[in-house]
Write a protein that holds these residues in place. Structure first.
Motif, PDB file in Angstrom:
ATOM      1  N   SER A  25      58.290  -9.520   9.887  1.00 53.03           N
ATOM      2  CA  SER A  25      58.293 -10.371   8.695  1.00 53.03           C
ATOM      3  C   SER A  25      59.465  -9.979   7.807  1.00 53.03           C
ATOM      4  O   SER A  25      60.091  -8.942   7.995  1.00 53.03           O
ATOM      5  CB  SER A  25      56.979 -10.230   7.929  1.00 53.03           C
ATOM      6  OG  SER A  25      56.808  -8.902   7.478  1.00 53.03           O
ATOM      7  N   ILE A  31      66.372 -15.994  15.830  1.00 57.16           N
ATOM      8  CA  ILE A  31      65.491 -15.463  16.866  1.00 57.16           C
ATOM      9  C   ILE A  31      66.211 -14.303  17.539  1.00 57.16           C
ATOM     10  O   ILE A  31      67.253 -14.498  18.154  1.00 57.16           O
ATOM     11  CB  ILE A  31      65.128 -16.551  17.879  1.00 57.16           C
ATOM     12  CG1 ILE A  31      64.347 -17.673  17.183  1.00 57.16           C
ATOM     13  CG2 ILE A  31      64.316 -15.953  19.020  1.00 57.16           C
ATOM     14  CD1 ILE A  31      64.043 -18.851  18.081  1.00 57.16           C
ATOM     15  N   ARG A  71      56.460 -12.954  23.949  1.00 56.14           N
ATOM     16  CA  ARG A  71      56.709 -13.175  22.523  1.00 56.14           C
ATOM     17  C   ARG A  71      56.279 -14.562  22.092  1.00 56.14           C
ATOM     18  O   ARG A  71      56.208 -15.496  22.905  1.00 56.14           O
ATOM     19  CB  ARG A  71      58.182 -12.964  22.196  1.00 56.14           C
ATOM     20  CG  ARG A  71      59.133 -13.966  22.803  1.00 56.14           C
ATOM     21  CD  ARG A  71      60.588 -13.572  22.510  1.00 56.14           C
ATOM     22  NE  ARG A  71      60.861 -13.630  21.088  1.00 56.14           N
ATOM     23  CZ  ARG A  71      61.850 -12.941  20.520  1.00 56.14           C
ATOM     24  NH1 ARG A  71      62.635 -12.148  21.237  1.00 56.14           N
ATOM     25  NH2 ARG A  71      62.061 -13.050  19.214  1.00 56.14           N
ATOM     26  N   ASP A  72      55.997 -14.669  20.803  1.00 58.89           N
ATOM     27  CA  ASP A  72      55.718 -15.951  20.168  1.00 58.89           C
ATOM     28  C   ASP A  72      56.762 -16.104  19.066  1.00 58.89           C
ATOM     29  O   ASP A  72      56.672 -15.459  18.016  1.00 58.89           O
ATOM     30  CB  ASP A  72      54.293 -15.953  19.593  1.00 58.89           C
ATOM     31  CG  ASP A  72      53.914 -17.285  18.982  1.00 58.89           C
ATOM     32  OD1 ASP A  72      54.808 -18.038  18.551  1.00 58.89           O
ATOM     33  OD2 ASP A  72      52.717 -17.563  18.911  1.00 58.89           O
ATOM     34  N   ASN A  73      57.764 -16.928  19.307  1.00 61.73           N
ATOM     35  CA  ASN A  73      58.869 -17.038  18.354  1.00 61.73           C
ATOM     36  C   ASN A  73      58.434 -17.656  17.033  1.00 61.73           C
ATOM     37  O   ASN A  73      58.987 -17.340  15.977  1.00 61.73           O
ATOM     38  CB  ASN A  73      60.005 -17.858  18.959  1.00 61.73           C
ATOM     39  CG  ASN A  73      60.756 -17.096  20.035  1.00 61.73           C
ATOM     40  OD1 ASN A  73      60.690 -15.864  20.105  1.00 61.73           O
ATOM     41  ND2 ASN A  73      61.455 -17.808  20.889  1.00 61.73           N
ATOM     42  N   ASP A  74      57.453 -18.530  17.092  1.00 54.35           N
ATOM     43  CA  ASP A  74      56.975 -19.152  15.850  1.00 54.35           C
ATOM     44  C   ASP A  74      56.363 -18.109  14.915  1.00 54.35           C
ATOM     45  O   ASP A  74      56.378 -18.272  13.701  1.00 54.35           O
ATOM     46  CB  ASP A  74      55.954 -20.240  16.148  1.00 54.35           C
ATOM     47  CG  ASP A  74      56.586 -21.456  16.803  1.00 54.35           C
ATOM     48  OD1 ASP A  74      55.860 -22.209  17.478  1.00 54.35           O
ATOM     49  OD2 ASP A  74      57.810 -21.648  16.641  1.00 54.35           O
ATOM     50  N   LYS A  75      55.829 -17.061  15.502  1.00 55.88           N
ATOM     51  CA  LYS A  75      55.168 -16.019  14.721  1.00 55.88           C
ATOM     52  C   LYS A  75      56.004 -14.755  14.592  1.00 55.88           C
ATOM     53  O   LYS A  75      55.557 -13.775  13.999  1.00 55.88           O
ATOM     54  CB  LYS A  75      53.823 -15.664  15.358  1.00 55.88           C
ATOM     55  CG  LYS A  75      52.831 -16.806  15.393  1.00 55.88           C
ATOM     56  CD  LYS A  75      51.522 -16.370  16.040  1.00 55.88           C
ATOM     57  CE  LYS A  75      50.517 -17.513  16.067  1.00 55.88           C
ATOM     58  NZ  LYS A  75      49.244 -17.110  16.719  1.00 55.88           N
ATOM     59  N   ASN A  76      57.206 -14.760  15.180  1.00 53.57           N
ATOM     60  CA  ASN A  76      58.048 -13.551  15.199  1.00 53.57           C
ATOM     61  C   ASN A  76      57.248 -12.346  15.678  1.00 53.57           C
ATOM     62  O   ASN A  76      57.320 -11.249  15.100  1.00 53.57           O
ATOM     63  CB  ASN A  76      58.634 -13.271  13.811  1.00 53.57           C
ATOM     64  CG  ASN A  76      59.834 -14.140  13.509  1.00 53.57           C
ATOM     65  OD1 ASN A  76      60.627 -14.471  14.377  1.00 53.57           O
ATOM     66  ND2 ASN A  76      59.964 -14.534  12.263  1.00 53.57           N
ATOM     67  N   THR A  77      56.502 -12.549  16.725  1.00 48.78           N
ATOM     68  CA  THR A  77      55.606 -11.516  17.241  1.00 48.78           C
ATOM     69  C   THR A  77      55.914 -11.242  18.699  1.00 48.78           C
ATOM     70  O   THR A  77      56.150 -12.176  19.478  1.00 48.78           O
ATOM     71  CB  THR A  77      54.139 -11.942  17.078  1.00 48.78           C
ATOM     72  OG1 THR A  77      53.873 -12.137  15.683  1.00 48.78           O
ATOM     73  CG2 THR A  77      53.196 -10.884  17.624  1.00 48.78           C
TER      74      THR A  77
END
Length: 120
Positions: A25, A31, A71-77
């Protein structure tokens, strides 16, 4: 500035599984590559797995076929699914956020680490 928060570490028996998560965050405007290092007591920090912004992956030989990074790019996770764990996987696992979309450009931020302990 960016912050990385890891979760999912703990104690597991050999042969078991754990899933680590790391959420980034803050001021992240692109990305970027993300990944995991680990450091066992008395040893140097070593790369476990990395994933580029486009989803290309890189694994240490010692975890190939047992660990999966995603990874989940929408969640930066970023996630690390760890299966068939061995006592030698015991370490503090650190998440990182790369400088650019590919991991070859180095590391910008580190998480504080999460402890994984694998009992015999």
């Amino acid at each position: 500035q960016a912050q990385l928060v890891e979760s999912g570490g703990g104690l597991v028996q050999a042969g078991g599984s754990l899933r680590l998560s790391c959420a980034a965050s803050g001021s992240i405007f692109s990305i970027r590559a993300m990944g995991w290092y680990r450091q066992a007591p008395g040893k140097q920090r070593e790369l476990v797995a990395a994933i580029s912004g486009g989803g290309d992956t890189n694994y240490a030989d010692s975890v190939m076929g047992r660990f999966t990074i995603s990874r989940d790019n929408d969640k930066n996770t970023v996630y690390l699914q760890m299966n068939s764990l061995k006592p030698e996987d015991t370490a503090v696992y650190y998440c990182y956020l790369g400088r650019r979309t590919n991991w070859v450009y180095g590391i910008d931020y580190w998480g504080k680490g999460t402890l994984v302990t694998v009992s015999p």
